[in-house]
Design a protein around this motif. Structure first.
Motif, short mmCIF file in Angstrom:
data_model
loop_
_atom_site.label_atom_id
_atom_site.label_comp_id
_atom_site.label_asym_id
_atom_site.label_seq_id
_atom_site.Cartn_x
_atom_site.Cartn_y
_atom_site.Cartn_z
N LYS A 246 40.33 30.28 51.61
CA LYS A 246 39.07 31.02 51.60
C LYS A 246 37.97 30.00 51.35
CE LYS A 246 36.68 35.00 50.59
NZ LYS A 246 35.69 35.02 51.62
N PRO A 247 37.31 29.53 52.41
CA PRO A 247 36.33 28.47 52.24
C PRO A 247 35.04 28.97 51.61
CG PRO A 247 36.31 29.21 54.48
CD PRO A 247 37.42 29.95 53.80
N SER A 248 34.44 28.11 50.79
CA SER A 248 33.12 28.43 50.25
C SER A 248 32.08 28.07 51.30
CB SER A 248 32.87 27.65 48.97
OG SER A 248 32.77 26.26 49.25
N GLU A 249 30.86 28.55 51.09
CA GLU A 249 29.79 28.25 52.04
C GLU A 249 29.51 26.75 52.09
OE1 GLU A 249 27.23 29.26 54.99
OE2 GLU A 249 28.59 30.60 53.95
N LYS A 250 29.64 26.09 50.96
CA LYS A 250 29.41 24.65 50.89
C LYS A 250 30.43 23.89 51.74
CE LYS A 250 29.07 20.84 47.59
NZ LYS A 250 29.17 20.44 46.20
N GLN A 251 31.70 24.30 51.67
CA GLN A 251 32.73 23.65 52.48
C GLN A 251 32.47 23.84 53.97
OE1 GLN A 251 36.17 25.61 50.87
NE2 GLN A 251 36.77 23.80 49.69
N VAL A 252 32.06 25.03 54.35
CA VAL A 252 31.79 25.32 55.76
C VAL A 252 30.63 24.45 56.25
CG1 VAL A 252 31.02 27.09 57.39
CG2 VAL A 252 32.71 27.65 55.65
N LYS A 253 29.56 24.38 55.45
CA LYS A 253 28.39 23.56 55.84
C LYS A 253 28.77 22.09 55.94
CE LYS A 253 25.17 26.71 55.94
NZ LYS A 253 24.52 27.09 57.17
N GLN A 254 29.59 21.60 55.01
CA GLN A 254 30.01 20.20 55.04
C GLN A 254 30.82 19.91 56.31
OE1 GLN A 254 32.14 19.76 51.33
NE2 GLN A 254 30.39 18.77 50.32
N MET A 255 31.73 20.79 56.64
CA MET A 255 32.56 20.58 57.83
C MET A 255 31.71 20.65 59.11
SD MET A 255 36.14 22.41 56.94
CE MET A 255 36.99 21.68 58.32
N MET A 256 30.75 21.57 59.16
CA MET A 256 29.88 21.66 60.34
C MET A 256 29.03 20.40 60.47
SD MET A 256 30.46 24.27 62.18
CE MET A 256 29.04 24.16 63.26
N ASN A 257 28.49 19.91 59.36
CA ASN A 257 27.70 18.68 59.40
C ASN A 257 28.55 17.51 59.87
OD1 ASN A 257 25.29 19.83 58.62
ND2 ASN A 257 25.63 19.47 56.45
N GLN A 258 29.78 17.45 59.38
CA GLN A 258 30.68 16.37 59.77
C GLN A 258 31.00 16.44 61.27
OE1 GLN A 258 34.38 16.46 57.65
NE2 GLN A 258 34.78 14.30 58.00
N MET A 259 31.23 17.64 61.77
CA MET A 259 31.54 17.80 63.20
C MET A 259 30.31 17.46 64.06
SD MET A 259 33.78 21.23 63.05
CE MET A 259 34.71 21.11 64.54
N ASN A 260 29.13 17.85 63.61
CA ASN A 260 27.92 17.52 64.37
C ASN A 260 27.66 16.03 64.40
OD1 ASN A 260 27.38 20.17 65.03
ND2 ASN A 260 26.08 20.53 63.24
N LYS A 261 27.93 15.35 63.30
CA LYS A 261 27.77 13.88 63.25
C LYS A 261 28.75 13.20 64.20
CE LYS A 261 25.96 13.23 58.59
NZ LYS A 261 26.24 12.70 57.25
N SER A 262 29.97 13.71 64.26
CA SER A 262 30.97 13.07 65.12
C SER A 262 30.67 13.29 66.60
CB SER A 262 32.37 13.59 64.78
OG SER A 262 32.51 14.94 65.16
N GLN A 263 29.95 14.39 66.94
CA GLN A 263 29.60 14.65 68.33
C GLN A 263 28.50 13.71 68.81
OE1 GLN A 263 28.54 18.76 68.69
NE2 GLN A 263 30.64 19.39 69.11
N LYS A 264 27.64 13.28 67.92
CA LYS A 264 26.52 12.41 68.32
C LYS A 264 26.94 11.00 68.31
CE LYS A 264 23.06 15.47 66.53
NZ LYS A 264 22.02 15.72 65.61
#
Length: 72
Positions: A54-72
């Motif tokens: 059950k992910p917290s909102e902070k974990q979700v935001k961290q993972m999305m930021n990490q994925m966006n960084k890897s795409q660029k």
């Protein structure tokens, strides 16, 4: 001599068409991926729930930021 000129013209036209096609397809795909990202926050939450977390909102935001960084 005119046959050689026609062959050269055809080869140049094919190369120009391939180059234009490549860049047009690349631009289209970049635009498509920007408008329709492969994974969004909802999909990420669903994947983590399927793994039994059950992910917290902070974990979700961290993972999305990490994925966006890897795409660029």
């Amino acid at each position: 001599m005119s046959t050689g000129i026609w062959i050269l013209f055809i080869v140049l036209a094919l190369l120009a068409g391939a180059a234009i096609g490549f860049f047009a397809a690349r631009k289209y795909m970049m635009k498509y991926l920007k408008e329709n990202p492969p994974i969004n926050e909802q999909m990420l939450r669903m994947m983590m729930a399927q793994m039994g977390r059950k992910p917290s909102e902070k974990q979700v935001k961290q993972m999305m930021n990490q994925m966006n960084k890897s795409q660029k």
